[in-house]
Write a protein that holds these residues in place. Structure first.
Motif, PDB file in Angstrom:
ATOM      1  N   ASN A  12       0.835  -1.200   0.000  1.00 18.02           N
ATOM      2  CA  ASN A  12       0.000   0.000   0.000  1.00 18.02           C
ATOM      3  C   ASN A  12       0.870   1.252   0.000  1.00 18.02           C
ATOM      4  OD1 ASN A  12      -2.762  -0.802  -0.115  1.00 18.02           O
ATOM      5  ND2 ASN A  12      -2.627  -1.543   1.981  1.00 18.02           N
ATOM      6  N   ASP A  14       0.891   3.689  -1.977  1.00 16.91           N
ATOM      7  CA  ASP A  14       0.185   4.915  -2.364  1.00 16.91           C
ATOM      8  C   ASP A  14      -0.682   5.482  -1.244  1.00 16.91           C
ATOM      9  OD1 ASP A  14       1.287   4.800  -4.921  1.00 16.91           O
ATOM     10  OD2 ASP A  14      -0.378   3.605  -5.710  1.00 16.91           O
ATOM     11  N   THR A  15      -1.032   4.675  -0.263  1.00 18.82           N
ATOM     12  CA  THR A  15      -1.967   5.136   0.779  1.00 18.82           C
ATOM     13  C   THR A  15      -1.355   5.197   2.172  1.00 18.82           C
ATOM     14  OG1 THR A  15      -2.756   2.868   1.143  1.00 18.82           O
ATOM     15  CG2 THR A  15      -3.930   4.195  -0.502  1.00 18.82           C
ATOM     16  N   ARG A  18      -0.843   8.679   3.839  1.00 19.03           N
ATOM     17  CA  ARG A  18      -2.133   9.266   4.208  1.00 19.03           C
ATOM     18  C   ARG A  18      -2.667   8.645   5.498  1.00 19.03           C
ATOM     19  NH1 ARG A  18      -6.658   7.202   0.474  1.00 19.03           N
ATOM     20  NH2 ARG A  18      -6.617   5.529   2.026  1.00 19.03           N
ATOM     21  N   THR A  19      -2.545   7.331   5.607  1.00 15.89           N
ATOM     22  CA  THR A  19      -3.020   6.629   6.798  1.00 15.89           C
ATOM     23  C   THR A  19      -2.252   7.077   8.040  1.00 15.89           C
ATOM     24  OG1 THR A  19      -3.648   4.675   5.524  1.00 15.89           O
ATOM     25  CG2 THR A  19      -3.277   4.360   7.875  1.00 15.89           C
ATOM     26  N   ASP A  90      -4.653   1.287   4.261  1.00 12.88           N
ATOM     27  CA  ASP A  90      -5.315   2.047   3.203  1.00 12.88           C
ATOM     28  C   ASP A  90      -6.532   2.801   3.728  1.00 12.88           C
ATOM     29  OD1 ASP A  90      -6.742  -0.247   3.680  1.00 12.88           O
ATOM     30  OD2 ASP A  90      -7.066  -0.762   1.578  1.00 12.88           O
ATOM     31  N   GLU A  92      -8.170   5.517   7.111  1.00 13.49           N
ATOM     32  CA  GLU A  92      -7.819   6.727   7.844  1.00 13.49           C
ATOM     33  C   GLU A  92      -8.637   6.825   9.119  1.00 13.49           C
ATOM     34  OE1 GLU A  92      -7.586  10.642   5.864  1.00 13.49           O
ATOM     35  OE2 GLU A  92      -7.975   9.553   4.002  1.00 13.49           O
ATOM     36  N   TYR A 203     -11.900   2.713   3.522  1.00 10.44           N
ATOM     37  CA  TYR A 203     -11.922   3.024   2.102  1.00 10.44           C
ATOM     38  C   TYR A 203     -12.316   1.818   1.263  1.00 10.44           C
ATOM     39  CZ  TYR A 203     -10.068   7.749   2.330  1.00 10.44           C
ATOM     40  OH  TYR A 203      -9.932   9.100   2.552  1.00 10.44           O
TER      41      TYR A 203
END
Length: 308
Positions: A12, A14-15, A18-19, A90, A92, A203
């Protein structure tokens, strides 16, 4: 240390940032973040290491791939907090989620588990908010009967660390391990509280678990495992909602394969989750599981052919 936050990680890249940023913004300092890189084959491990270099609350563990159960178990071996929670890599946490929850636990030291609400399928057409409500369950099985079987997740709950003293996730399970674990946890009758404070943002993942008929059968098997563990009699009214949840999955399985995998029984006709639930429960009551599955399969085939 008050709180340990375990983030299982697999591919993960790409995420993940953010997490982690959503966790770091939670306005609680007395916590640790443990990222367990479960043998990622992309750049997830490097992203995790970079985040750890920027914040000393983050610890990264790199391990060979063993699946989500194994990753969570690695994290549980390292936790130092009085409480522990899980966040998928992935997803939040909404702002100002953990601080109010930890304040509740500081006031109510008798709570073993504190569960909070979920924004489901973020970014997907069926995004919705699951409001858990404000309740206290001194008998844990009452939580399960009160629709708890629909949210047997690790990631929208804070657990007292001692809950996992003699418990670990089964390594052989790579799906629905959370449901298996909740079934084990409930055996010890923990005191569970739910709250409207805070939101976990789950998500939508188009490559997620619910991708095949086998997955749906595994989900029913996980639900049946809880039923066996707690000697639940689904013929009793309080468990009709649980049976209808399995029945909804059963209909999909029957349409795809013609298989019936749950025991036959009838339920009181009621709008379980809306008018469709009423129709399904009426069909189940009138025709039994074999007849109602055949009926809905006929409707499905007729509707599908009409659309072509």
């Amino acid at each position: 240390m008050k709180l340990s936050i375990i983030i299982p990680l697999y591919n993960n890249e790409d995420t993940l940032e953010r997490t982690v940023e959503s966790v770091l913004r939670q306005n609680i300092d007395d916590c640790e973040i443990i990222i367990v890189d479960d043998g990622s084959t992309d750049n997830s491990g490097e992203v995790a290491d970079d985040l750890a270099r920027k914040n000393n609350r983050i610890t990264v563990i790199h391990k060979l791939n063993g699946g989500p159960s194994d990753a969570k178990n690695f994290g549980l071996e390292l936790i130092k907090g009085k409480y522990v929670t899980f966040v998928d890599s992935d997803d939040e946490l909404s702002p100002d989620t953990l601080k109010p929850l930890m304040d509740i636990l500081a006031t109510h030291t008798e709570y073993d588990i504190l569960e909070y609400s979920v924004q489901q399928h973020v970014g997907h057409y069926d995004e919705c908010h699951l409001n858990i409500g404000d309740n206290v369950y001194r008998n844990a099985i009452d939580w399960l009967a009160d629709n708890g079987s629909n949210h047997c997740w690790m990631w929208n709950k804070i657990f007292r660390k001692e809950i996992f003293n003699n418990l670990r996730f089964p390594k052989q399970l790579r799906r629905f391990e959370d449901m298996w674990m909740m079934g084990e946890i409930l055996k010890n009758n923990p005191k569970i509280a739910t709250t409207t404070h805070g939101t976990y943002k789950y998500y939508w993942n188009p490559n997620g678990l619910m991708a095949s008929m086998d997955t749906y059968i595994e989900l029913i098997n996980a639900q049946m495992d809880i039923i066996r563990k707690h000697s639940i009699d689904t013929h009793k009214k309080q468990w009709h909602k649980l049976y209808m949840d399995m029945y909804n999955i059963q209909l999909y399985i029957y349409i795809q394969s013609g298989k019936i995998v749950i025991p036959s029984q009838r339920v009181i006709p009621y709008p379980y989750n809306g008018i469709q639930g009423l129709v399904k429960s009426l069909a189940l009551d009138l025709f039994g599981i074999n007849g109602s599955c055949k009926l809905f399969n006929l409707f499905y085939r007729t509707f599908k052919n009409g659309k072509q």
